[in-house]
Design an enzyme around this catalytic site. Structure first.
Site, PDB file in Angstrom:
ATOM      1  N   LYS A   1       0.864  -1.070  -0.001  1.00 53.66           N
ATOM      2  CA  LYS A   1      -0.030  -0.046   0.080  1.00 53.66           C
ATOM      3  C   LYS A   1       0.821   1.397  -0.153  1.00 53.66           C
ATOM      4  O   LYS A   1       2.086   1.146   0.419  1.00 53.66           O
ATOM      5  CB  LYS A   1      -0.899  -0.158   1.208  1.00 53.66           C
ATOM      6  CG  LYS A   1      -2.182  -1.006   1.293  1.00 53.66           C
ATOM      7  CD  LYS A   1      -2.628  -0.812   2.447  1.00 53.66           C
ATOM      8  CE  LYS A   1      -3.873  -1.769   2.487  1.00 53.66           C
ATOM      9  NZ  LYS A   1      -4.750  -1.707   1.317  1.00 53.66           N
TER      10      LYS A   1
ATOM     11  N   ARG B   1     -10.414 -11.588   2.180  1.00 57.13           N
ATOM     12  CA  ARG B   1     -11.177 -12.760   1.592  1.00 57.13           C
ATOM     13  C   ARG B   1     -10.507 -14.032   1.848  1.00 57.13           C
ATOM     14  O   ARG B   1     -11.131 -15.099   1.799  1.00 57.13           O
ATOM     15  CB  ARG B   1     -11.479 -12.355   0.219  1.00 57.13           C
ATOM     16  CG  ARG B   1     -10.111 -12.350  -0.866  1.00 57.13           C
ATOM     17  CD  ARG B   1     -10.352 -11.517  -2.032  1.00 57.13           C
ATOM     18  NE  ARG B   1     -10.638 -10.085  -2.006  1.00 57.13           N
ATOM     19  CZ  ARG B   1     -10.959  -9.288  -2.872  1.00 57.13           C
ATOM     20  NH1 ARG B   1     -11.113  -9.793  -4.147  1.00 57.13           N
ATOM     21  NH2 ARG B   1     -10.654  -7.977  -2.557  1.00 57.13           N
TER      22      ARG B   1
HETATM   23  N1  BES Z   1      -8.038  -3.717   4.283  1.00 54.28           N
HETATM   24  C1  BES Z   1      -8.328  -3.482   2.929  1.00 54.28           C
HETATM   25  C2  BES Z   1      -9.558  -2.630   2.646  1.00 54.28           C
HETATM   26  C3  BES Z   1      -9.615  -1.100   3.017  1.00 54.28           C
HETATM   27  C4  BES Z   1      -8.967  -0.261   2.267  1.00 54.28           C
HETATM   28  C5  BES Z   1     -10.379  -0.918   4.194  1.00 54.28           C
HETATM   29  C6  BES Z   1      -8.868   0.947   2.769  1.00 54.28           C
HETATM   30  C7  BES Z   1     -10.515   0.557   4.484  1.00 54.28           C
HETATM   31  C8  BES Z   1      -9.821   1.323   3.897  1.00 54.28           C
HETATM   32  C9  BES Z   1      -8.359  -4.686   1.872  1.00 54.28           C
HETATM   33  O1  BES Z   1      -7.412  -5.553   2.372  1.00 54.28           O
HETATM   34  C10 BES Z   1      -7.769  -4.230   0.469  1.00 54.28           C
HETATM   35  O2  BES Z   1      -6.757  -3.884   0.590  1.00 54.28           O
HETATM   36  N2  BES Z   1      -8.653  -4.390  -0.360  1.00 54.28           N
HETATM   37  C11 BES Z   1      -8.254  -4.006  -1.819  1.00 54.28           C
HETATM   38  C12 BES Z   1      -8.759  -5.187  -2.720  1.00 54.28           C
HETATM   39  C13 BES Z   1      -8.179  -4.996  -4.030  1.00 54.28           C
HETATM   40  C14 BES Z   1      -6.686  -5.552  -4.136  1.00 54.28           C
HETATM   41  C15 BES Z   1      -8.679  -6.109  -5.012  1.00 54.28           C
HETATM   42  C16 BES Z   1      -8.538  -2.829  -2.176  1.00 54.28           C
HETATM   43  O3  BES Z   1     -10.033  -2.619  -1.777  1.00 54.28           O
HETATM   44  O4  BES Z   1      -8.170  -1.882  -2.625  1.00 54.28           O
HETATM   45 MN    MN Z   2      -5.459  -5.546   1.932  1.00 60.26          MN
END
Ligand code: BES
Ligand code: MN
Ligand code: ZN
Length: 481
Positions: free
Chosen positions: A262, A336
């Site tokens: 990230k 997931r």
């Molecule tokens: N924990 C994150 C989702 C999230 C992001 C929650 C920002 C709260 C604030 C999750 O694990 C994630 O990284 N999801 C990705 C999925 C994508 C890679 C398909 C997302 O939503 O960007």
């Molecule tokens: Mn994530």
């Protein structure tokens, strides 16, 4: 914090008497002396807009008058604003005990209003001071007595129990990730079960047990971290032989994204990626306090998503407990993965239904913001139950689609599926599609709380959502199939 009810509010029973008044109705007659009655009337005249406040400090106690506007315009959201203003004022004036006399909203029951007020006040009073060495200024507010003639002790109990569940959830979620590790979450769950030993029990499993059960995708997420993963299986048994309701919580104690790392900006907020898990524990606490005659199981899949020489790599193919293989094309779609193995584990209990709770996608924040949590299910009855409970608890949700047509995004040339779509379109829905492939043996709904579990930004703070919703779902499920 203490909450109570009174039928006879007066100036001397607490440090501060708070009276809310409508601009177009007579002040109701409390146990006020004539002299005080005149004082109140005089103070009211000095207010005009809803929210205007007037203080009067006397030897026998303080008086706070708040204008509530026109009777017909006094809605739940107006109530929330007034309670926020009052609580803020009480905290600021370092009041310890107060008696709160607000008028009742029409079309809502007094118990409902009481529950809302308690949850709201408790929310505002909460502060995490464990890490403040300097300038820690704990709030003084300790006790609130409500004057709400039609409210009952039952409503009081419900409000207090939900507030206690919310508080536990917020506390766990706000804990920094160097303290709140999967091991810590396991310990906290054990602690909770010990507190309610009469009808709670808890088992915490580690990597060995996970290997034995074939939880390959949960282990894949955990393998880059020095912190061992945990699977928490906690039971609240307020009724015998009933098929359990299962709540499955995402417990990523820190989500760096893994190799699909990230951006640095606000990455610290990924300590909140275990908010789903925290809300499962908070809800179990509320159920136990309410002594609900239900069987609820909390399953928490907890791991840390980190970058190291042992991290899972993009393109790695791993086998889930269900036997299905997954090509991990994005290590940031980790929630997931841990949930899927926990969902397969849930099959053994032949549940009445399963709801998973997860800060799963950024996409749900784009779609719904911070107002409503998103939910997906193909079970119409369960959808209705969730929507009713959301209205009842004022902990809002919005249904998102889960049609089969969205499943194609997960096709993999090599494995049974990829773990994320190749583009960002409908990312919340494809995430739910992924989970749906592990839930075919029971009724299931998915709750994405990425936008509602905490307040973003400088004043970041956990909200304790969706504990009010989940508690209400469980109470309502008592009367459904
Ligand atoms: N924990 C994150 C989702 C999230 C992001 C929650 C920002 C709260 C604030 C999750 O694990 C994630 O990284 N999801 C990705 C999925 C994508 C890679 C398909 C997302 O939503 O960007
Ligand atoms: Mn994530
Ligand atoms: Zn995550």
């Amino acid at each position: 914090m203490n909450y109570g009810l009174t039928q006879k509010p007066n100036l001397s029973s607490s440090e501060c008497l708070v009276i809310g008044v409508f601009s177009d109705a007579e002040l109701s007659d409390f146990a006020l002396s004539n002299e005080h009655h005149n004082l109140v009337s005089r103070l009211i005249k000095k207010t005009s807009e809803a929210g205007d406040m007037q203080w009067h400090h006397a030897l026998d106690g303080s008086l706070l008058i708040i204008q509530c506007g026109e009777q017909t315009k006094f809605t739940p959201s107006q109530l929330k604003k007034r309670v926020t203003e009052i609580t803020g004022a009480l905290i600021k004036h370092r009041i310890r005990s107060a008696t709160l006399c607000l008028p009742q909203i029409t079309h809502y029951s007094a118990d409902w209003q009481l529950e809302q007020m308690i949850v709201q006040i408790d929310n505002q009073r909460y502060q995490l001071l464990d890490f403040k060495k300097k300038k820690a200024k704990p709030h003084q507010l300790e006790s609130i007595t409500f004057y709400l003639p039609n409210a009952s002790e039952e409503g009081l109990k419900l409000g207090q129990s939900i507030a206690a569940g919310v508080e536990l959830t917020r506390h766990l979620a706000n804990m920094p990730a160097n303290i709140c590790t999967p091991t810590y979450l396991g310990e906290q769950a054990m602690q909770l079960a010990k507190e309610f030993a009469q009808n709670m029990s808890c088992k915490v499993m580690g990597p060995e047990e996970m290997h034995q059960m074939g939880m390959g995708i949960l282990l894949a997420v955990a393998q880059g971290s020095a912190q061992p993963p945990r699977l928490i299986d906690i039971h609240y048994k307020g009724a015998d032989d009933a098929p359990p309701i299962i709540l499955v919580g995402k417990g990523i104690t820190f989500d760096s994204g893994g190799l699909s790392i990230k951006p640095a900006n606000a990455m610290d907020e990924m300590k909140y990626d275990m908010s789903g898990a925290a809300s499962v524990l908070g809800t179990l606490k509320a159920c136990a306090l309410l002594k609900l005659p239900v069987h609820v199981i909390g399953l928490i899949a907890s791991a840390e998503n980190m970058v190291s020489g042992t991290s899972v790599k993009s393109g790695d193919i791993v086998t889930s407990m269900s036997g299905q293989t997954v090509e991990i094309i994005n290590t940031d779609a980790e929630g997931r993965l841990v949930l899927a193995d926990a969902l397969t584990y849930a099959e053994r209990y032949q549940p009445k239904f399963v709801i998973d709770v997860a800060t799963l996608t950024g996409g749900i924040i784009v779609a719904l913001g911070t107002v409503a949590s998103g939910f997906m299910t193909q079970d119409e009855e369960l959808a209705q139950l969730i929507e009713d409970a959301a209205k009842e608890s004022n902990d809002r949700v919005w249904r998102m689609p889960l049609d089969d047509d969205y499943q194609d995004a997960l096709d993999s040339p090599l494995a049974d599926m990829i773990n994320a779509g190749f583009d960002r379109t409908a990312s919340s829905v494809t995430a739910a599609c992924f989970l749906s492939r592990f839930t075919e043996k029971y009724r299931w709904a998915h709750l994405d709380i990425a936008g509602t579990a905490w307040i973003f930004g400088k004043n970041r703070n956990a909200t304790g959502r969706p504990v009010p919703l989940l508690t209400q779902i469980i109470r309502h499920a008592l009367n459904s199939r």
